[in-house]
Structures are given as C-alpha cells and as structure tokens.
Design a protein around this motif. Structure first.
Motif, PDB file in Angstrom:
ATOM      1  N   THR A 245      85.890  37.517  74.797  1.00  0.00           N
ATOM      2  CA  THR A 245      86.211  36.437  73.865  1.00  0.00           C
ATOM      3  C   THR A 245      87.475  36.826  73.105  1.00  0.00           C
ATOM      4  O   THR A 245      87.432  37.724  72.247  1.00  0.00           O
ATOM      5  N   PRO A 246      88.617  36.201  73.413  1.00  0.00           N
ATOM      6  CA  PRO A 246      89.852  36.555  72.713  1.00  0.00           C
ATOM      7  C   PRO A 246      89.712  36.354  71.200  1.00  0.00           C
ATOM      8  O   PRO A 246      89.164  35.350  70.745  1.00  0.00           O
ATOM      9  N   ALA A 247      90.223  37.311  70.437  1.00  0.00           N
ATOM     10  CA  ALA A 247      90.119  37.250  68.978  1.00  0.00           C
ATOM     11  C   ALA A 247      91.427  36.835  68.325  1.00  0.00           C
ATOM     12  O   ALA A 247      91.445  36.536  67.128  1.00  0.00           O
ATOM     13  N   ALA A 248      92.523  36.833  69.081  1.00  0.00           N
ATOM     14  CA  ALA A 248      93.820  36.516  68.480  1.00  0.00           C
ATOM     15  C   ALA A 248      94.630  35.660  69.439  1.00  0.00           C
ATOM     16  O   ALA A 248      94.463  35.724  70.660  1.00  0.00           O
ATOM     17  N   VAL A 249      95.502  34.847  68.846  1.00  0.00           N
ATOM     18  CA  VAL A 249      96.379  33.983  69.621  1.00  0.00           C
ATOM     19  C   VAL A 249      97.629  34.751  70.020  1.00  0.00           C
ATOM     20  O   VAL A 249      98.167  35.535  69.226  1.00  0.00           O
ATOM     21  N   GLY A 250      98.116  34.552  71.255  1.00  0.00           N
ATOM     22  CA  GLY A 250      99.351  35.182  71.702  1.00  0.00           C
ATOM     23  C   GLY A 250      99.159  35.952  72.991  1.00  0.00           C
ATOM     24  O   GLY A 250      98.109  35.871  73.652  1.00  0.00           O
ATOM     25  N   ALA A 251     100.170  36.740  73.360  1.00  0.00           N
ATOM     26  CA  ALA A 251     100.140  37.502  74.608  1.00  0.00           C
ATOM     27  C   ALA A 251      99.169  38.667  74.481  1.00  0.00           C
ATOM     28  O   ALA A 251      99.189  39.417  73.500  1.00  0.00           O
ATOM     29  N   THR A 252      98.327  38.817  75.486  1.00  0.00           N
ATOM     30  CA  THR A 252      97.339  39.900  75.517  1.00  0.00           C
ATOM     31  C   THR A 252      97.382  40.542  76.906  1.00  0.00           C
ATOM     32  O   THR A 252      97.440  39.853  77.927  1.00  0.00           O
ATOM     33  N   THR A 253      97.393  41.902  76.929  1.00  0.00           N
ATOM     34  CA  THR A 253      97.355  42.600  78.217  1.00  0.00           C
ATOM     35  C   THR A 253      95.943  43.097  78.459  1.00  0.00           C
ATOM     36  O   THR A 253      95.257  43.591  77.552  1.00  0.00           O
ATOM     37  N   LEU A 254      95.500  42.960  79.699  1.00  0.00           N
ATOM     38  CA  LEU A 254      94.163  43.367  80.098  1.00  0.00           C
ATOM     39  C   LEU A 254      94.258  44.435  81.178  1.00  0.00           C
ATOM     40  O   LEU A 254      95.075  44.338  82.103  1.00  0.00           O
ATOM     41  N   THR A 255      93.408  45.487  81.071  1.00  0.00           N
ATOM     42  CA  THR A 255      93.369  46.539  82.079  1.00  0.00           C
ATOM     43  C   THR A 255      91.932  46.922  82.373  1.00  0.00           C
ATOM     44  O   THR A 255      91.037  46.711  81.543  1.00  0.00           O
ATOM     45  N   ALA A 256      91.718  47.473  83.549  1.00  0.00           N
ATOM     46  CA  ALA A 256      90.420  48.021  83.934  1.00  0.00           C
ATOM     47  C   ALA A 256      90.639  49.445  84.431  1.00  0.00           C
ATOM     48  O   ALA A 256      91.571  49.708  85.194  1.00  0.00           O
ATOM     49  N   SER A 257      89.783  50.353  83.996  1.00  0.00           N
ATOM     50  CA  SER A 257      89.887  51.757  84.411  1.00  0.00           C
ATOM     51  C   SER A 257      88.619  52.145  85.152  1.00  0.00           C
ATOM     52  O   SER A 257      87.505  52.002  84.615  1.00  0.00           O
ATOM     53  N   ALA A 258      88.784  52.629  86.396  1.00  0.00           N
ATOM     54  CA  ALA A 258      87.641  53.015  87.226  1.00  0.00           C
ATOM     55  C   ALA A 258      87.520  54.535  87.267  1.00  0.00           C
ATOM     56  O   ALA A 258      88.506  55.249  87.428  1.00  0.00           O
ATOM     57  N   THR A 259      86.280  55.027  87.151  1.00  0.00           N
ATOM     58  CA  THR A 259      86.005  56.467  87.229  1.00  0.00           C
ATOM     59  C   THR A 259      85.034  56.694  88.382  1.00  0.00           C
ATOM     60  O   THR A 259      84.016  55.978  88.499  1.00  0.00           O
ATOM     61  N   ASP A 260      85.353  57.704  89.246  1.00  0.00           N
ATOM     62  CA  ASP A 260      84.455  57.946  90.372  1.00  0.00           C
ATOM     63  C   ASP A 260      83.620  59.198  90.136  1.00  0.00           C
ATOM     64  O   ASP A 260      83.732  59.864  89.091  1.00  0.00           O
ATOM     65  N   SER A 261      82.776  59.501  91.136  1.00  0.00           N
ATOM     66  CA  SER A 261      81.831  60.621  90.989  1.00  0.00           C
ATOM     67  C   SER A 261      82.510  61.986  91.001  1.00  0.00           C
ATOM     68  O   SER A 261      81.871  63.000  90.691  1.00  0.00           O
ATOM     69  N   ASN A 262      83.769  62.018  91.341  1.00  0.00           N
ATOM     70  CA  ASN A 262      84.532  63.272  91.261  1.00  0.00           C
ATOM     71  C   ASN A 262      85.157  63.454  89.884  1.00  0.00           C
ATOM     72  O   ASN A 262      85.836  64.459  89.645  1.00  0.00           O
ATOM     73  N   GLY A 263      84.983  62.447  89.000  1.00  0.00           N
ATOM     74  CA  GLY A 263      85.580  62.529  87.667  1.00  0.00           C
ATOM     75  C   GLY A 263      87.001  62.016  87.627  1.00  0.00           C
ATOM     76  O   GLY A 263      87.701  62.164  86.613  1.00  0.00           O
ATOM     77  N   THR A 264      87.423  61.389  88.716  1.00  0.00           N
ATOM     78  CA  THR A 264      88.781  60.856  88.765  1.00  0.00           C
ATOM     79  C   THR A 264      88.804  59.455  88.159  1.00  0.00           C
ATOM     80  O   THR A 264      87.943  58.619  88.478  1.00  0.00           O
ATOM     81  N   THR A 265      89.792  59.194  87.295  1.00  0.00           N
ATOM     82  CA  THR A 265      89.927  57.884  86.650  1.00  0.00           C
ATOM     83  C   THR A 265      91.287  57.297  86.997  1.00  0.00           C
ATOM     84  O   THR A 265      92.318  57.991  86.881  1.00  0.00           O
ATOM     85  N   VAL A 266      91.265  56.036  87.416  1.00  0.00           N
ATOM     86  CA  VAL A 266      92.509  55.327  87.696  1.00  0.00           C
ATOM     87  C   VAL A 266      92.484  54.008  86.922  1.00  0.00           C
ATOM     88  O   VAL A 266      91.414  53.429  86.688  1.00  0.00           O
ATOM     89  N   THR A 267      93.687  53.551  86.520  1.00  0.00           N
ATOM     90  CA  THR A 267      93.808  52.311  85.720  1.00  0.00           C
ATOM     91  C   THR A 267      94.526  51.249  86.535  1.00  0.00           C
ATOM     92  O   THR A 267      95.502  51.536  87.237  1.00  0.00           O
ATOM     93  N   SER A 268      94.034  50.054  86.409  1.00  0.00           N
ATOM     94  CA  SER A 268      94.592  48.932  87.161  1.00  0.00           C
ATOM     95  C   SER A 268      95.974  48.562  86.664  1.00  0.00           C
ATOM     96  O   SER A 268      96.425  49.016  85.603  1.00  0.00           O
ATOM     97  N   THR A 269      96.632  47.743  87.453  1.00  0.00           N
ATOM     98  CA  THR A 269      97.876  47.130  86.997  1.00  0.00           C
ATOM     99  C   THR A 269      97.574  46.252  85.777  1.00  0.00           C
ATOM    100  O   THR A 269      96.515  45.635  85.695  1.00  0.00           O
ATOM    101  N   VAL A 270      98.506  46.205  84.833  1.00  0.00           N
ATOM    102  CA  VAL A 270      98.323  45.404  83.608  1.00  0.00           C
ATOM    103  C   VAL A 270      98.401  43.912  83.955  1.00  0.00           C
ATOM    104  O   VAL A 270      99.294  43.476  84.679  1.00  0.00           O
ATOM    105  N   LEU A 271      97.426  43.183  83.434  1.00  0.00           N
ATOM    106  CA  LEU A 271      97.426  41.723  83.584  1.00  0.00           C
ATOM    107  C   LEU A 271      97.707  41.115  82.213  1.00  0.00           C
ATOM    108  O   LEU A 271      96.977  41.382  81.247  1.00  0.00           O
TER     109      LEU A 271
END
Length: 298
Positions: free
Chosen positions: A42-68
């Motif tokens: 639920t957006p809380a503010a008006v204007g441009a907002t960037t969204l990201t998702a970060s995935a962590t696997d069972s090896n402890g590796t974390t990668v972040t998605s391209t910014v939307l």
C-alpha cells in the motif's frame, strides 16, 4: 508485488524480501519464504517510488533484482450516498434528508459536498456529517447524487439513488366557502374533494361540525364514494368549523383545513291574509288589507 526467484544448482530459495524507496528513505515491505513470492503493498506517499526484491538461497547467497520504478498518483476523493436508499418512496412537499459519506484525495481535505436531484442542485454542506434537506416539489422519479470536491480541486460524483416522489392523500372542503352563512333548521350541502396517494384509493370521507367552544359532531354517515357530499342542518345559531376526514386504503387518515360557517335564525316573514289572492275590489270603496307576520331573533 510479485517476484520470481531461481536458485543455483544444488540450492533452494529460502526467502524473498521486498522493499520500496522514496527519495532517500527505504522501507522494508516484508519477506516471503515460499513460492509464490507475493506481498500486498500500500503506497504511503505520492510520487516516484523504486521497488526491489532480494532473494536469499540455502547457501546464504543474496541477490537483488533490477530496480522497478513506479509513479504513485494521489488517491481520488470518494463519496457515497447514505440516505435516501435506492428505491425509496417519498411524499411531495415533505422534508427528505439527503446525506453522504465523503473522503478527500491523498494529501487533501474535503471542501464541500454538493447534492443533486437530477441536474438540480438541492444543497451544499462543507462540514461532516454531510447532509441537506430536500423538499420534492412534484411527483415523479428523481436520481439523487452527491458530488465531493476536495482541496486539490478534484471532484467525484456518487452513484445515484432512484427516489420516487408521490402526492400524499389529501382532502379539502369545496362547499360551503369559508366564512359562509347558514340558516338554523335549514339543510346546507357540504361537499369535499379527496385524492389518494399513488397505489391507494379513498375508502371514506367523514364530515364534522364543531361549534365554537364545543366538541366535533359527526355529520351523517361516512361517504364511501364520490361525490363526497352530506347535508348539514345546524340546530342552533352560532359559529361552526366544518372539517372532512379522508381515509385511504393504506389506512392513512388526513383532515381538511377547517371552513368557518355562521349559522343564524331565518329572517322575519310577512304574509298578506286579506284580500285573498285573485279577489275583486271596487274603485272608491274601502278594502280591508290584513297580514300575518313571523319574527325570528338572530
């Protein structure tokens, strides 16, 4: 928000975390541990907002998605009628409350709520609770709406409520006229017109004569069919109020406006008793003329 995540060979995805950034402020939105990787945002503010998702696997590796980047627009104001309800039947000439619930758009306040019957403005309210009084002037169906205007200048109109205005059951004495005179002991015709509301019929009209300072006295039996007429014979001199009470098939009872009538005794009379009608008299001779008079006090 939904993300897809794929682990490297031999590993599994253990979590996907979502975040949003407005300006320099980043907010964690939540973490999902099993597919599908979806959260509600639920957006809380008006204007441009960037969204990201970060995935962590069972090896402890974390990668972040391209910014939307998404542009969050201001929410529009909202308005909904709370009264009258759709399909309600109201009476012509009566006070009908028209009310609405309204909210302003994002970052704004409600400036006013306008109320309409069809395209006719029936009132404006600038403070909650938003309500006006509408008096239907004629019979028929009307679409009632509310229109909210907020401090951003944005306006929204509610869904319409269909309201039907009907003429109420009514009755009026048409004869005698107000401030008329009547004669003690003589019959006076009292007549009324009566109209039932939509969907009903007149079942009876009952007439009453009320002497000044006294109680109403019913004149004859109720009249069940038009023309609604009775004969009234005042027994004593004085001032009277005549009324008619109409009853319709919906059990609605209404009383007419009173008509004032003054009953008085009959005027004095004189009757010639001699000579008789058609008698022959002689020129130059005395003829006796006599009369009988009856005097009544008024």
């Amino acid at each position: 928000m939904t993300a897809s995540a794929t682990p490297i060979a031999g590993a599994t995805i253990t979590s996907v975390s979502f975040s949003s950034t407005v300006g320099a402020t980043t907010t964690a939105l939540g973490t999902v541990n099993t597919a599908p990787y979806t959260i509600a945002w639920t957006p809380a503010a008006v204007g441009a907002t960037t969204l990201t998702a970060s995935a962590t696997d069972s090896n402890g590796t974390t990668v972040t998605s391209t910014v939307l980047t998404v542009n969050v627009a201001a929410a529009a104001p909202t308005v909904a009628l709370s009264a009258p309800l759709n399909g309600v039947v109201v009476t012509v000439g009566s006070n009908v409350t028209v009310s609405a619930n309204a909210t302003a758009g994002t970052g704004a306040t409600v400036s006013q709520v306008q109320f309409y019957a069809g395209s006719t403005l029936i009132g404006v309210d600038t403070t909650a609770p938003y309500s006006v009084t509408w008096v239907p002037a004629s019979a028929g169906a009307q679409n009632i709406t509310a229109r909210v205007v907020d401090s951003n200048g944005t306006s929204v109109t509610s869904s319409a409520a269909s309201v039907t205005a009907v003429t109420a059951t009514s009755v009026a004495i048409t004869s005698p006229a107000n401030n008329s005179a009547a004669t003690v002991g003589a019959a006076t015709t009292v007549t009324a017109s009566a109209t039932a509301t939509a969907g009903a019929t007149i079942t009876s009209v009952t007439f009453f004569a009320t002497p000044s300072g006294g109680a109403p006295v019913q004149i004859g039996a109720p009249v069940t069919t038009a023309p609604y007429t009775v004969a009234w014979t005042p027994a004593t001199a004085g001032s009277y109020s005549l009324t008619a009470v109409a009853l319709d098939s919906a059990a609605t009872q209404v009383t007419s406006t009173a008509v004032a009538v003054t009953a008085g005794n009959s005027a004095p009379t004189a009757t010639v008793t001699a000579p008789s009608l058609g008698a022959v008299v002689t020129v130059g001779s005395a003829t006796t003329i006599s009369a009988r008079s009856e005097e009544h006090t008024s």
